[in-house]
Design a protein around this motif. Structure first.
Motif, PDB file in Angstrom:
ATOM      1  N   GLY A   1       0.964  -0.743   0.209  1.00 46.49           N
ATOM      2  CA  GLY A   1      -0.232   0.037   0.181  1.00 46.49           C
ATOM      3  C   GLY A   1       0.431   1.025   0.104  1.00 46.49           C
ATOM      4  O   GLY A   1       2.048   1.498   0.772  1.00 46.49           O
ATOM      5  N   GLN A   2       0.065   2.480  -0.259  1.00 38.68           N
ATOM      6  CA  GLN A   2       1.184   3.691  -0.862  1.00 38.68           C
ATOM      7  C   GLN A   2       0.574   4.427  -0.353  1.00 38.68           C
ATOM      8  O   GLN A   2       1.514   5.522   0.216  1.00 38.68           O
ATOM      9  CB  GLN A   2       0.781   4.423  -2.804  1.00 38.68           C
ATOM     10  N   SER A   3      -0.773   4.593   1.021  1.00 41.10           N
ATOM     11  CA  SER A   3      -0.896   5.513   1.648  1.00 41.10           C
ATOM     12  C   SER A   3      -1.837   4.771   2.917  1.00 41.10           C
ATOM     13  O   SER A   3      -2.194   3.698   2.449  1.00 41.10           O
ATOM     14  CB  SER A   3      -2.036   6.130   0.642  1.00 41.10           C
ATOM     15  N   THR A   4      -1.596   5.029   3.833  1.00 42.85           N
ATOM     16  CA  THR A   4      -2.273   4.947   5.248  1.00 42.85           C
ATOM     17  C   THR A   4      -3.800   3.628   5.231  1.00 42.85           C
ATOM     18  O   THR A   4      -3.929   2.918   5.669  1.00 42.85           O
ATOM     19  CB  THR A   4      -2.365   6.153   6.327  1.00 42.85           C
TER      20      THR A   4
ATOM     21  N   LEU B   1      -5.989  18.947   0.317  1.00 40.43           N
ATOM     22  CA  LEU B   1      -5.322  18.816   1.453  1.00 40.43           C
ATOM     23  C   LEU B   1      -4.584  17.460   1.560  1.00 40.43           C
ATOM     24  O   LEU B   1      -4.966  16.602   1.377  1.00 40.43           O
ATOM     25  CB  LEU B   1      -5.647  18.625   3.214  1.00 40.43           C
ATOM     26  N   VAL B   2      -3.185  17.744   1.708  1.00 45.95           N
ATOM     27  CA  VAL B   2      -1.861  15.967   1.287  1.00 45.95           C
ATOM     28  C   VAL B   2      -1.405  15.985   2.770  1.00 45.95           C
ATOM     29  O   VAL B   2      -1.338  17.019   3.443  1.00 45.95           O
ATOM     30  CB  VAL B   2      -1.019  16.644  -0.163  1.00 45.95           C
ATOM     31  N   PHE B   3      -1.338  15.103   2.391  1.00 45.33           N
ATOM     32  CA  PHE B   3      -0.505  14.648   4.323  1.00 45.33           C
ATOM     33  C   PHE B   3       0.775  13.974   4.205  1.00 45.33           C
ATOM     34  O   PHE B   3       0.860  13.459   3.414  1.00 45.33           O
ATOM     35  CB  PHE B   3      -1.871  14.085   5.032  1.00 45.33           C
ATOM     36  N   THR B   4       1.396  13.764   5.219  1.00 45.18           N
ATOM     37  CA  THR B   4       3.254  13.161   4.690  1.00 45.18           C
ATOM     38  C   THR B   4       2.831  11.580   4.737  1.00 45.18           C
ATOM     39  O   THR B   4       3.305  10.862   4.365  1.00 45.18           O
ATOM     40  CB  THR B   4       3.748  13.610   6.547  1.00 45.18           C
ATOM     41  N   ASP B   5       1.422  10.934   4.953  1.00 47.48           N
ATOM     42  CA  ASP B   5       0.945   9.544   4.749  1.00 47.48           C
ATOM     43  C   ASP B   5       1.033   9.367   3.679  1.00 47.48           C
ATOM     44  O   ASP B   5       0.135   8.537   3.179  1.00 47.48           O
ATOM     45  CB  ASP B   5       0.529   9.183   5.830  1.00 47.48           C
ATOM     46  N   ASN B   6       0.752  10.665   2.689  1.00 52.37           N
ATOM     47  CA  ASN B   6       0.378  10.667   0.527  1.00 52.37           C
ATOM     48  C   ASN B   6      -0.988  10.277   0.943  1.00 52.37           C
ATOM     49  O   ASN B   6      -1.648   9.763  -0.245  1.00 52.37           O
ATOM     50  CB  ASN B   6       0.804   9.023  -0.187  1.00 52.37           C
TER      51      ASN B   6
ATOM     52  N   PRO C   1      -3.739  -2.744  19.684  1.00 51.87           N
ATOM     53  CA  PRO C   1      -3.284  -1.259  18.882  1.00 51.87           C
ATOM     54  C   PRO C   1      -2.213  -1.453  17.914  1.00 51.87           C
ATOM     55  O   PRO C   1      -1.359  -2.515  18.123  1.00 51.87           O
ATOM     56  CB  PRO C   1      -3.109  -1.304  20.195  1.00 51.87           C
ATOM     57  N   TYR C   2      -2.336  -0.877  17.631  1.00 50.10           N
ATOM     58  CA  TYR C   2      -1.174  -0.231  16.282  1.00 50.10           C
ATOM     59  C   TYR C   2      -1.348   1.195  15.875  1.00 50.10           C
ATOM     60  O   TYR C   2      -1.862   1.175  16.890  1.00 50.10           O
ATOM     61  CB  TYR C   2      -2.003  -0.637  14.691  1.00 50.10           C
ATOM     62  N   GLY C   3       0.103   0.628  15.458  1.00 52.42           N
ATOM     63  CA  GLY C   3       0.469   2.520  15.381  1.00 52.42           C
ATOM     64  C   GLY C   3       1.708   3.215  14.505  1.00 52.42           C
ATOM     65  O   GLY C   3       2.170   2.193  13.508  1.00 52.42           O
ATOM     66  N   ALA C   4       2.374   3.749  14.803  1.00 54.06           N
ATOM     67  CA  ALA C   4       3.465   3.769  13.912  1.00 54.06           C
ATOM     68  C   ALA C   4       4.922   5.518  14.350  1.00 54.06           C
ATOM     69  O   ALA C   4       4.247   5.670  15.014  1.00 54.06           O
ATOM     70  CB  ALA C   4       3.592   4.799  12.746  1.00 54.06           C
ATOM     71  N   ALA C   5       6.067   4.687  14.433  1.00 53.31           N
ATOM     72  CA  ALA C   5       7.304   6.300  15.149  1.00 53.31           C
ATOM     73  C   ALA C   5       6.415   5.676  16.784  1.00 53.31           C
ATOM     74  O   ALA C   5       6.470   7.631  17.229  1.00 53.31           O
ATOM     75  CB  ALA C   5       6.659   7.468  14.456  1.00 53.31           C
ATOM     76  N   GLY C   6       6.550   5.297  17.405  1.00 55.42           N
ATOM     77  CA  GLY C   6       6.073   5.494  18.562  1.00 55.42           C
ATOM     78  C   GLY C   6       4.874   5.690  19.144  1.00 55.42           C
ATOM     79  O   GLY C   6       4.557   5.827  20.670  1.00 55.42           O
ATOM     80  N   LYS C   7       3.572   6.151  18.374  1.00 57.11           N
ATOM     81  CA  LYS C   7       2.413   6.662  18.630  1.00 57.11           C
ATOM     82  C   LYS C   7       1.554   5.551  18.192  1.00 57.11           C
ATOM     83  O   LYS C   7       1.169   5.107  17.108  1.00 57.11           O
ATOM     84  CB  LYS C   7       2.445   7.724  18.063  1.00 57.11           C
TER      85      LYS C   7
ATOM     86  N   SER D   1       2.203  -2.167  11.371  1.00 58.57           N
ATOM     87  CA  SER D   1       2.742  -0.694  12.446  1.00 58.57           C
ATOM     88  C   SER D   1       3.853  -0.202  11.252  1.00 58.57           C
ATOM     89  O   SER D   1       4.013   0.745  11.261  1.00 58.57           O
ATOM     90  CB  SER D   1       2.311  -1.349  13.658  1.00 58.57           C
ATOM     91  N   GLN D   2       4.237  -1.991  11.615  1.00 57.95           N
ATOM     92  CA  GLN D   2       5.394  -1.511  10.299  1.00 57.95           C
ATOM     93  C   GLN D   2       5.670  -0.724   8.976  1.00 57.95           C
ATOM     94  O   GLN D   2       6.263   0.172   8.807  1.00 57.95           O
ATOM     95  CB  GLN D   2       6.279  -3.086  10.576  1.00 57.95           C
ATOM     96  N   SER D   3       4.693  -0.600   7.913  1.00 61.51           N
ATOM     97  CA  SER D   3       3.777  -0.315   7.166  1.00 61.51           C
ATOM     98  C   SER D   3       3.541   0.729   7.285  1.00 61.51           C
ATOM     99  O   SER D   3       4.057   1.778   6.509  1.00 61.51           O
ATOM    100  CB  SER D   3       2.947  -0.926   6.272  1.00 61.51           C
ATOM    101  N   LEU D   4       2.738   1.509   8.370  1.00 61.64           N
ATOM    102  CA  LEU D   4       2.798   3.042   8.836  1.00 61.64           C
ATOM    103  C   LEU D   4       3.454   3.724   9.167  1.00 61.64           C
ATOM    104  O   LEU D   4       4.236   4.845   8.623  1.00 61.64           O
ATOM    105  CB  LEU D   4       1.609   2.976   9.321  1.00 61.64           C
ATOM    106  N   SER D   5       4.671   2.984   9.734  1.00 61.83           N
ATOM    107  CA  SER D   5       6.082   3.700   9.810  1.00 61.83           C
ATOM    108  C   SER D   5       7.294   4.199   8.721  1.00 61.83           C
ATOM    109  O   SER D   5       7.787   4.713   8.598  1.00 61.83           O
ATOM    110  CB  SER D   5       7.040   2.718  10.985  1.00 61.83           C
ATOM    111  N   ARG D   6       6.562   3.100   7.852  1.00 66.48           N
ATOM    112  CA  ARG D   6       7.763   2.781   6.089  1.00 66.48           C
ATOM    113  C   ARG D   6       6.725   4.211   5.478  1.00 66.48           C
ATOM    114  O   ARG D   6       7.584   5.282   5.064  1.00 66.48           O
ATOM    115  CB  ARG D   6       7.118   1.737   5.371  1.00 66.48           C
ATOM    116  N   ILE D   7       5.340   4.131   5.505  1.00 69.03           N
ATOM    117  CA  ILE D   7       4.288   5.032   4.851  1.00 69.03           C
ATOM    118  C   ILE D   7       5.079   6.866   4.855  1.00 69.03           C
ATOM    119  O   ILE D   7       5.545   7.203   4.457  1.00 69.03           O
ATOM    120  CB  ILE D   7       3.315   4.842   4.495  1.00 69.03           C
ATOM    121  N   SER D   8       4.873   6.976   6.675  1.00 68.42           N
ATOM    122  CA  SER D   8       4.199   8.367   7.457  1.00 68.42           C
ATOM    123  C   SER D   8       6.442   8.790   7.449  1.00 68.42           C
ATOM    124  O   SER D   8       6.408   9.845   7.327  1.00 68.42           O
ATOM    125  CB  SER D   8       3.893   7.739   8.533  1.00 68.42           C
ATOM    126  N   GLY D   9       6.967   7.734   7.233  1.00 66.81           N
ATOM    127  CA  GLY D   9       8.523   8.179   7.361  1.00 66.81           C
ATOM    128  C   GLY D   9       9.706   8.719   6.314  1.00 66.81           C
ATOM    129  O   GLY D   9      10.707   9.039   6.167  1.00 66.81           O
TER     130      GLY D   9
END
Length: 342
Positions: free
Chosen positions: A99-102, A150-155, A298-304, A334-342
């Motif tokens: 996936g390319q976006s959240t 609006l464009v966000f950092t997670d595409n 729960p899931y998250g990204a970047a420790g959040k 969580s790993q996938s979202l960290s990759r997208i938003s990172g």
């Protein structure tokens, strides 16, 4: 308070019932347990388990089935989990990393959960206020009406239509977009809204018309979403479950899936859980799920922590397999979202 023999028989009974879906009699249980016990001894143990509320005898059968309390003891004290194989984990990672976006990844996660368990896969959607804003653009639909992109950092891209007190020319809108992108990019919507309060007061005391106009438009464009959302996949899988075949029960379930509000509230109770959380039957406090189990993580990204995912199915489910599926999917998501938003 159960002795070793009673625990062994309870584990065997629940395992047999999960496998066959039929009430388990003493003779079947003698074979399934592997214990050298007489049918009379087994019947006595079953009677004790029934008095404790761990099993019950349906009126149409001489066999026994587990109660919600029996499942709870089984999951908490008697269950041996079966972690997924390396090949299975790699397959899930491939699906969720494509996936390319959240939104893409969350949708895939709900589908993966449904496909792997043959139940309902659910994922709560993080609020946009939790993600950093990257860029804003405007399209004029009418003199006083704008499409805000609006464009966000997670595409992720979000479109909003806003009404304004006065008309803006295309050149004004371009200038305002450039101003907002230069001053607010990289901040979350919550941060932007907080900063807008101070900037708007400062602009009232300033003769800078551009800044006042930009902040007024931003105030309408960056409104924070308050309603949580949820993605759901595989609801029709429940129609194949004998325990949920009652039409009235199915109707209540599907209405709950459609409205989502109570389900989202239940899922959000688990957002700060330390790993997997499980509701069996009436433990959820939500009547339509009275014959279901809900397994969440729960899931998250970047420790959040960003949200919660899970599986909804009948109480008769292979907990030893489903719990690791939920746990592993949360980790991979969580790993996938960290990759997208990172």
């Amino acid at each position: 308070m159960l002795d070793h023999r009673a625990r062994h028989l309870l584990r065997a009974l629940i395992g047999q019932y999960i496998q066959d879906g039929e009430p388990v009699g003493s003779r079947t249980l003698a074979r399934a347990s592997g214990l050298d016990l007489s049918p009379a001894t087994i019947r006595n143990v079953l009677s004790d388990l029934e008095e404790l509320g761990l099993i019950r005898a349906p009126h149409t059968s001489a066999g026994r089935i587990p109660t919600a309390q029996g499942y709870r003891l089984f999951v908490d004290a008697l269950l041996e989990l079966k972690p997924p194989s390396h090949d299975e984990v790699e397959h899930w990672q491939h699906n969720l990393h494509s996936g390319q976006s959240t939104q893409d990844v969350l949708q895939q996660a709900s589908s993966v959960l449904s496909q792997l368990t043959h139940f309902v896969g659910v994922v709560t959607v993080p609020k946009r206020s939790q993600f950093a804003f990257r860029q804003i653009d405007f399209v004029r639909l009418a003199p006083n009406r704008l499409l805000v992109i609006l464009v966000f950092t997670d595409n992720e891209v979000q479109n909003r239509v806003i009404e304004l007190p006065r008309a803006y020319t295309p050149s004004e809108l371009e200038e305002i977009a450039n101003f907002l992108n230069a001053n607010y990019a990289g901040r979350s919507l919550d941060e932007i809204r907080t900063r807008l309060v101070g900037d708007l007061q400062a602009a009232k005391d300033s003769i800078d018309r551009l800044m006042r106009s930009a902040i007024e438009i931003a105030d309408a464009s960056f409104r924070v979403d308050t309603e949580a959302e949820m993605l759901l996949a595989g609801a029709t899988n429940l129609m194949a479950q004998p325990e949920l075949a009652d039409l009235e029960r199915l109707r209540e379930l599907f209405e709950a899936f459609q409205q989502k509000r109570e389900l989202v509230r239940l899922m959000e109770q688990c957002i700060h859980a330390d790993g997997v959380r499980l509701f069996i039957g009436e433990e959820s406090g939500f009547a339509p799920l009275g014959q279901c189990s809900v397994i969440t993580a729960p899931y998250g990204a970047a420790g959040k922590v960003l949200g919660v995912l899970g599986v909804i199915g009948p109480t008769r489910m292979a907990y030893d397999r489903v719990i690791p599926v939920v746990q592993t999917t949360a980790q991979i998501l969580s790993q996938s979202l960290s990759r997208i938003s990172g």
